[in-house]
Design a protein around this motif. Structure first.
Motif, PDB file in Angstrom:
ATOM      1  N   GLN A 157       0.835  -1.202   0.000  1.00  0.00           N
ATOM      2  CA  GLN A 157       0.000   0.000   0.000  1.00  0.00           C
ATOM      3  C   GLN A 157       0.867   1.249   0.000  1.00  0.00           C
ATOM      4  O   GLN A 157       0.609   2.199  -0.744  1.00  0.00           O
ATOM      5  CB  GLN A 157      -0.932   0.015   1.210  1.00  0.00           C
ATOM      6  CG  GLN A 157      -1.798   1.274   1.283  1.00  0.00           C
ATOM      7  CD  GLN A 157      -2.771   1.254   2.456  1.00  0.00           C
ATOM      8  OE1 GLN A 157      -3.082   0.197   2.983  1.00  0.00           O
ATOM      9  NE2 GLN A 157      -3.228   2.414   2.863  1.00  0.00           N
ATOM     10  N   GLY A 158       1.907   1.250   0.820  1.00  0.00           N
ATOM     11  CA  GLY A 158       2.797   2.408   0.875  1.00  0.00           C
ATOM     12  C   GLY A 158       3.501   2.653  -0.445  1.00  0.00           C
ATOM     13  O   GLY A 158       3.662   3.807  -0.877  1.00  0.00           O
ATOM     14  N   TRP A 159       3.903   1.569  -1.120  1.00  0.00           N
ATOM     15  CA  TRP A 159       4.588   1.729  -2.401  1.00  0.00           C
ATOM     16  C   TRP A 159       3.628   2.290  -3.449  1.00  0.00           C
ATOM     17  O   TRP A 159       3.995   3.179  -4.230  1.00  0.00           O
ATOM     18  CB  TRP A 159       5.153   0.385  -2.874  1.00  0.00           C
ATOM     19  CG  TRP A 159       5.983   0.528  -4.115  1.00  0.00           C
ATOM     20  CD1 TRP A 159       7.315   0.822  -4.189  1.00  0.00           C
ATOM     21  CD2 TRP A 159       5.513   0.432  -5.470  1.00  0.00           C
ATOM     22  NE1 TRP A 159       7.709   0.903  -5.515  1.00  0.00           N
ATOM     23  CE2 TRP A 159       6.623   0.682  -6.316  1.00  0.00           C
ATOM     24  CE3 TRP A 159       4.271   0.164  -6.046  1.00  0.00           C
ATOM     25  CZ2 TRP A 159       6.528   0.654  -7.705  1.00  0.00           C
ATOM     26  CZ3 TRP A 159       4.165   0.148  -7.433  1.00  0.00           C
ATOM     27  CH2 TRP A 159       5.285   0.385  -8.245  1.00  0.00           C
ATOM     28  N   VAL A 160       2.413   1.781  -3.487  1.00  0.00           N
ATOM     29  CA  VAL A 160       1.415   2.281  -4.446  1.00  0.00           C
ATOM     30  C   VAL A 160       1.131   3.753  -4.175  1.00  0.00           C
ATOM     31  O   VAL A 160       1.066   4.572  -5.113  1.00  0.00           O
ATOM     32  CB  VAL A 160       0.120   1.448  -4.371  1.00  0.00           C
ATOM     33  CG1 VAL A 160      -0.981   2.093  -5.217  1.00  0.00           C
ATOM     34  CG2 VAL A 160       0.371   0.022  -4.841  1.00  0.00           C
ATOM     35  N   GLU A 161       0.969   4.109  -2.912  1.00  0.00           N
ATOM     36  CA  GLU A 161       0.709   5.510  -2.557  1.00  0.00           C
ATOM     37  C   GLU A 161       1.844   6.407  -3.030  1.00  0.00           C
ATOM     38  O   GLU A 161       1.613   7.470  -3.629  1.00  0.00           O
ATOM     39  CB  GLU A 161       0.536   5.643  -1.046  1.00  0.00           C
ATOM     40  CG  GLU A 161      -0.768   5.090  -0.511  1.00  0.00           C
ATOM     41  CD  GLU A 161      -0.850   5.177   1.005  1.00  0.00           C
ATOM     42  OE1 GLU A 161       0.182   5.465   1.642  1.00  0.00           O
ATOM     43  OE2 GLU A 161      -1.945   4.949   1.543  1.00  0.00           O
ATOM     44  N   GLY A 162       3.068   5.991  -2.755  1.00  0.00           N
ATOM     45  CA  GLY A 162       4.215   6.798  -3.144  1.00  0.00           C
ATOM     46  C   GLY A 162       4.316   6.965  -4.651  1.00  0.00           C
ATOM     47  O   GLY A 162       4.601   8.071  -5.150  1.00  0.00           O
ATOM     48  N   THR A 163       4.084   5.888  -5.381  1.00  0.00           N
ATOM     49  CA  THR A 163       4.180   5.941  -6.842  1.00  0.00           C
ATOM     50  C   THR A 163       3.102   6.845  -7.433  1.00  0.00           C
ATOM     51  O   THR A 163       3.369   7.635  -8.357  1.00  0.00           O
ATOM     52  CB  THR A 163       4.071   4.527  -7.438  1.00  0.00           C
ATOM     53  OG1 THR A 163       5.139   3.718  -6.907  1.00  0.00           O
ATOM     54  CG2 THR A 163       4.177   4.557  -8.950  1.00  0.00           C
ATOM     55  N   LEU A 164       1.893   6.746  -6.915  1.00  0.00           N
ATOM     56  CA  LEU A 164       0.813   7.585  -7.442  1.00  0.00           C
ATOM     57  C   LEU A 164       1.006   9.058  -7.076  1.00  0.00           C
ATOM     58  O   LEU A 164       0.657   9.948  -7.864  1.00  0.00           O
ATOM     59  CB  LEU A 164      -0.536   7.074  -6.932  1.00  0.00           C
ATOM     60  CG  LEU A 164      -1.062   5.842  -7.681  1.00  0.00           C
ATOM     61  CD1 LEU A 164      -2.229   5.211  -6.948  1.00  0.00           C
ATOM     62  CD2 LEU A 164      -1.472   6.211  -9.116  1.00  0.00           C
ATOM     63  N   LYS A 165       1.572   9.333  -5.911  1.00  0.00           N
ATOM     64  CA  LYS A 165       1.865  10.725  -5.560  1.00  0.00           C
ATOM     65  C   LYS A 165       2.922  11.298  -6.495  1.00  0.00           C
ATOM     66  O   LYS A 165       2.847  12.467  -6.901  1.00  0.00           O
ATOM     67  CB  LYS A 165       2.322  10.812  -4.108  1.00  0.00           C
ATOM     68  CG  LYS A 165       1.194  10.644  -3.099  1.00  0.00           C
ATOM     69  CD  LYS A 165       1.712  10.710  -1.666  1.00  0.00           C
ATOM     70  CE  LYS A 165       0.570  10.516  -0.671  1.00  0.00           C
ATOM     71  NZ  LYS A 165       1.065  10.511   0.737  1.00  0.00           N
ATOM     72  N   GLU A 166       3.921  10.482  -6.848  1.00  0.00           N
ATOM     73  CA  GLU A 166       4.933  10.927  -7.806  1.00  0.00           C
ATOM     74  C   GLU A 166       4.302  11.175  -9.177  1.00  0.00           C
ATOM     75  O   GLU A 166       4.655  12.137  -9.869  1.00  0.00           O
ATOM     76  CB  GLU A 166       6.042   9.881  -7.915  1.00  0.00           C
ATOM     77  CG  GLU A 166       6.918   9.778  -6.675  1.00  0.00           C
ATOM     78  CD  GLU A 166       7.933   8.667  -6.779  1.00  0.00           C
ATOM     79  OE1 GLU A 166       7.955   7.978  -7.818  1.00  0.00           O
ATOM     80  OE2 GLU A 166       8.722   8.498  -5.830  1.00  0.00           O
ATOM     81  N   ALA A 167       3.388  10.294  -9.571  1.00  0.00           N
ATOM     82  CA  ALA A 167       2.702  10.469 -10.850  1.00  0.00           C
ATOM     83  C   ALA A 167       1.879  11.748 -10.846  1.00  0.00           C
ATOM     84  O   ALA A 167       1.845  12.490 -11.839  1.00  0.00           O
ATOM     85  CB  ALA A 167       1.810   9.265 -11.136  1.00  0.00           C
ATOM     86  N   GLU A 168       1.221  12.022  -9.731  1.00  0.00           N
ATOM     87  CA  GLU A 168       0.418  13.247  -9.615  1.00  0.00           C
ATOM     88  C   GLU A 168       1.304  14.473  -9.695  1.00  0.00           C
ATOM     89  O   GLU A 168       0.984  15.438 -10.407  1.00  0.00           O
ATOM     90  CB  GLU A 168      -0.353  13.224  -8.294  1.00  0.00           C
ATOM     91  CG  GLU A 168      -1.305  14.388  -8.101  1.00  0.00           C
ATOM     92  CD  GLU A 168      -2.109  14.246  -6.823  1.00  0.00           C
ATOM     93  OE1 GLU A 168      -3.328  14.451  -6.861  1.00  0.00           O
ATOM     94  OE2 GLU A 168      -1.506  13.920  -5.772  1.00  0.00           O
ATOM     95  N   ALA A 169       2.435  14.439  -8.982  1.00  0.00           N
ATOM     96  CA  ALA A 169       3.356  15.580  -8.996  1.00  0.00           C
ATOM     97  C   ALA A 169       3.938  15.816 -10.381  1.00  0.00           C
ATOM     98  O   ALA A 169       4.249  16.960 -10.758  1.00  0.00           O
ATOM     99  CB  ALA A 169       4.479  15.353  -7.990  1.00  0.00           C
ATOM    100  N   ALA A 170       4.083  14.740 -11.156  1.00  0.00           N
ATOM    101  CA  ALA A 170       4.633  14.851 -12.505  1.00  0.00           C
ATOM    102  C   ALA A 170       3.573  15.233 -13.533  1.00  0.00           C
ATOM    103  O   ALA A 170       3.867  15.366 -14.720  1.00  0.00           O
ATOM    104  CB  ALA A 170       5.289  13.530 -12.905  1.00  0.00           C
ATOM    105  N   GLY A 171       2.325  15.418 -13.090  1.00  0.00           N
ATOM    106  CA  GLY A 171       1.253  15.813 -13.992  1.00  0.00           C
ATOM    107  C   GLY A 171       0.717  14.682 -14.852  1.00  0.00           C
ATOM    108  O   GLY A 171       0.093  14.928 -15.892  1.00  0.00           O
ATOM    109  N   GLU A 172       0.929  13.439 -14.406  1.00  0.00           N
ATOM    110  CA  GLU A 172       0.480  12.302 -15.207  1.00  0.00           C
ATOM    111  C   GLU A 172      -0.997  11.967 -15.003  1.00  0.00           C
ATOM    112  O   GLU A 172      -1.602  11.324 -15.867  1.00  0.00           O
ATOM    113  CB  GLU A 172       1.314  11.060 -14.872  1.00  0.00           C
ATOM    114  CG  GLU A 172       2.779  11.166 -15.261  1.00  0.00           C
ATOM    115  CD  GLU A 172       3.542   9.893 -14.955  1.00  0.00           C
ATOM    116  OE1 GLU A 172       2.910   8.811 -14.898  1.00  0.00           O
ATOM    117  OE2 GLU A 172       4.763   9.962 -14.768  1.00  0.00           O
ATOM    118  N   LEU A 173      -1.559  12.353 -13.876  1.00  0.00           N
ATOM    119  CA  LEU A 173      -2.934  11.966 -13.581  1.00  0.00           C
ATOM    120  C   LEU A 173      -3.939  12.921 -14.215  1.00  0.00           C
ATOM    121  O   LEU A 173      -3.673  14.106 -14.403  1.00  0.00           O
ATOM    122  CB  LEU A 173      -3.160  11.916 -12.068  1.00  0.00           C
ATOM    123  CG  LEU A 173      -2.268  10.969 -11.271  1.00  0.00           C
ATOM    124  CD1 LEU A 173      -2.783  10.853  -9.834  1.00  0.00           C
ATOM    125  CD2 LEU A 173      -2.176   9.591 -11.917  1.00  0.00           C
TER     126      LEU A 173
END
Length: 206
Positions: A125-141
């Motif tokens: 869960q922590g890894w998924v959260e971290g990866t999605l936060k990085e994706a959000e910060a990179a403007g991917e979402l």
């Protein structure tokens, strides 16, 4: 040195044998006698390495966590972090199909009678959260998809596949993961990025 290598091999054999017994019989029904028999060693040899069933179980969980972290340690592909998440979920499903230690480690997380030495589901869960936060910060979402809202869907689905896969391996198939991502991705990323992503993961993602 030879004795140390032999001891290390025996320890690894016991961990794998314990994982096989836990995977097949469940934690409560598993016996140290059955584990030592499968490993081809005496009960005395087992107790030399592990003082108790709890100690052996802890070792299985820690070994499983190491394998899980290895599954997640992949370079971020050119398509970005969402593609990395897709690829790792495919890698996790494949590892769960073929790696009894990893499979047993996840299964032991569901044992209410004990405190896990390594919480694989929590780490995931922590890894998924971290990866999605990085994706959000990179403007991917997609603008309407916040990382915190997507985490629950991805974690619930992947852990659900893991649980269901203990009875029917089709839940851990590449086809199942691909269908899941094809359903989720249009609401997760923009149409421009969607065209670049490979829901089937793997080599197609590069």
């Amino acid at each position: 040195m030879v004795k140390q290598e032999r001891a290390a091999r025996t320890r690894e054999t016991l961990i794998r044998s314990a994982a096989e017994v836990f995977d097949r019989e469940g934690y409560a029904a598993a016996s140290l006698t059955g584990i030592s028999s499968l490993a081809g060693v005496s009960n005395g040899a087992l107790h030399f390495h592990f003082a108790s069933k709890a100690a052996l179980t802890d070792a299985v969980e820690r070994a499983a966590l190491r394998r899980l972290t290895e599954v997640a340690e992949v370079p971020v592909p050119s398509a970005g972090r969402v593609q990395s998440l897709i690829d790792v979920t495919h890698g996790l499903a494949a590892a769960l199909r073929g790696d009894v230690v990893l499979r047993a480690g996840f299964g032991l997380c569901g044992e209410a009678s004990r405190m896990p030495a390594a919480d694989l589901r929590g780490w995931w869960q922590g890894w998924v959260e971290g990866t999605l936060k990085e994706a959000e910060a990179a403007g991917e979402l997609h603008p309407g998809a916040a990382a915190r809202d997507v985490v629950s869907a991805v974690v619930a689905a992947t852990v659900g596949f893991e649980v269901l896969g203990t009875r029917d391996v089709e839940w851990l198939s590449a086809a199942t993961l691909t269908r899941f991502w094809r359903l989720l991705l249009p609401s997760l990323v923009s149409s421009a990025l969607l065209a670049e992503l490979a829901p089937e993961g793997g080599a197609a993602a590069s």
